[in-house]
Scaffold this motif. Sequence first.
Motif, short mmCIF file in Angstrom:
data_model
loop_
_atom_site.label_atom_id
_atom_site.label_comp_id
_atom_site.label_asym_id
_atom_site.label_seq_id
_atom_site.Cartn_x
_atom_site.Cartn_y
_atom_site.Cartn_z
N UNK A 161 53.88 -24.00 9.39
CA UNK A 161 54.89 -25.06 9.52
C UNK A 161 56.30 -24.59 9.18
N UNK A 162 56.36 -23.57 8.32
CA UNK A 162 57.64 -23.11 7.76
C UNK A 162 58.71 -22.89 8.83
N UNK A 167 57.61 -28.17 16.52
CA UNK A 167 56.53 -28.10 17.51
C UNK A 167 55.19 -28.56 16.95
N UNK A 168 55.10 -28.71 15.62
CA UNK A 168 53.84 -29.16 15.00
C UNK A 168 53.95 -30.62 14.57
N UNK A 169 55.17 -31.04 14.32
CA UNK A 169 55.36 -32.41 13.85
C UNK A 169 56.83 -32.66 13.59
N UNK A 305 56.01 -16.31 6.67
CA UNK A 305 55.78 -17.39 7.63
C UNK A 305 55.25 -16.78 8.93
N UNK A 306 54.35 -17.49 9.63
CA UNK A 306 53.66 -16.86 10.75
C UNK A 306 54.61 -16.40 11.86
N UNK A 307 55.58 -17.25 12.22
CA UNK A 307 56.48 -16.80 13.30
C UNK A 307 57.95 -16.83 12.86
N UNK A 308 58.18 -16.51 11.60
CA UNK A 308 59.56 -16.28 11.18
C UNK A 308 59.98 -14.92 11.74
N UNK A 309 61.20 -14.80 12.26
CA UNK A 309 61.63 -13.49 12.78
C UNK A 309 61.64 -12.39 11.72
N UNK A 372 47.09 -23.60 14.95
CA UNK A 372 47.52 -24.65 14.02
C UNK A 372 48.38 -25.68 14.76
N UNK A 373 49.28 -25.19 15.60
CA UNK A 373 50.14 -26.10 16.36
C UNK A 373 49.32 -27.08 17.19
#
Length: 395
Positions: A161-162, A167-169, A305-309, A372-373
């Motif tokens: 979520x970070x 896109x998740x909420x 975070x999973x998709x932090x750059x 998760x999304x």
Amino acid sequence: MEIFRNWSGSMVFTPGEVCTPESEDQVCELVKKATSEGKKIRVAGAGHSSSPLVRTSDYLLSLKHFRGVEDPDLNNHRATVPVGMTVKEAGKDLFRYGLAMHNTGDVDVQTLAGAIGTGTHGTGVELANLSAMLHGVRMVNGKGEIVELSRDTDPETMRALQVSMGSCGIFLKMRLQLEPVYQLYRKEYCVSLRDCMDNLEDLKKNRNFDFYWYPRTDLCKIRIMNTEKDKMPDISYGSLELERKGPSHEILPRERDIKFDEMEYVLPGEKAMDCFLEVRQRVKKEFRRDVAWRLLIRTIKKDDALISPMSGRESVTISLHHNAGLRFWHYFQAIEPIFLKHGGRPHWGKKHTLKAGQLKEMYPQWKEFQETRQKFDPENTFLTPYMHELFISDE
Ligand SMILES: Cc1cc2nc3c(=O)[nH]c(=O)nc-3n(C[C@H](O)[C@H](O)[C@H](O)COP(=O)(O)OP(=O)(O)OC[C@H]3O[C@@H](n4cnc5c(N)ncnc54)[C@H](O)[C@@H]3O)c2cc1C
């Protein structure tokens, strides 16, 4: 019909309907309505992203009524910030409670929710991007239900979520990990590029350090901040242009009145200066005349975070600035392959041309993020055509 225009004016669209709910229930109802109609819903902060993250022809939400810092906890340095607040407003309110953010970006006019959602960052080798503050969240998922999560109970989900760009909420409130208030000293110097490069390792030891490179003059502006006066270096090889001190939320950001468009890539730290030198060569050769402005180079601590750059990599960012209103794509697209060659990942909220096919190769936990999304948004209510291209498929 209300036209939406981002800050620089380079991303313009007409949403089907702009909604400004005043209660959590109204947000839930709007999401349920969109889902039942098979429509999309996006939430916009302050319109400071120039990639079309918030573009929709269906529902566009503004949560500007959600305000006022809550539940300050001075022992653990935490507080809850509702999502309608800008970085500036949150900074001021937190200060009154004796709390402060560890960093901000270059400006403070974004909403804190928007800044966290794209992994907005400042500079400093020990300072992660703003999303690292997100300890917990209260949000509305794609089914229109309120969900509350925190790192204490759901650390893995929080990593998804970070940095998730709505896109998740739809976030309603964010529980933040903060610091006790602190003062900052700030100095800015004009130096030659050569002196900047020769002293780079020392300069990086400052709490906050970044530099602008100006292609036309080959000069740099270096910007340095520290919490103690004694730690401020005396830069004998530069001319001092600005000196300030004050509470962190006043000293970190600057005012921006000249509008610009921007492409920014996040590079693995060890490759970044080679990349910068190659970009510089290309700019000097081809774009020195028409790129009137500057490039900004910053350092950022890695996060998980999973998709932090900056996920999993100590990072350096390089950003290209071009005055708003001028053609920028020919310049940005000429430089983008150099960023990619050096392992760059694009800033989610700035100009880039990447789609899911390339992005999924950049993030080792891309699949986990998408799973998760999907759990939070099974009907893809938050996935507009652009978000679909970004996350699912370029076809
Ligand atoms: C002048 C200027 C300076 C900048 N400086 C920096 C900088 O120093 N460092 C840096 O990294 N970036 C910087 N940026 C980029 C900027 O910080 C990001 O684009 C940021 O996301 C913009 O926040 P916003 O409030 O405008 O949100 P928007 O751009 O409107 O939205 C960003 C994303 O957050 C999502 N979002 C917003 N609110 C919510 C919510 N309540 N729940 C869930 N999702 C939500 C949106 O859906 C969208 O996906 C700058 C941009 C400009 C124009």
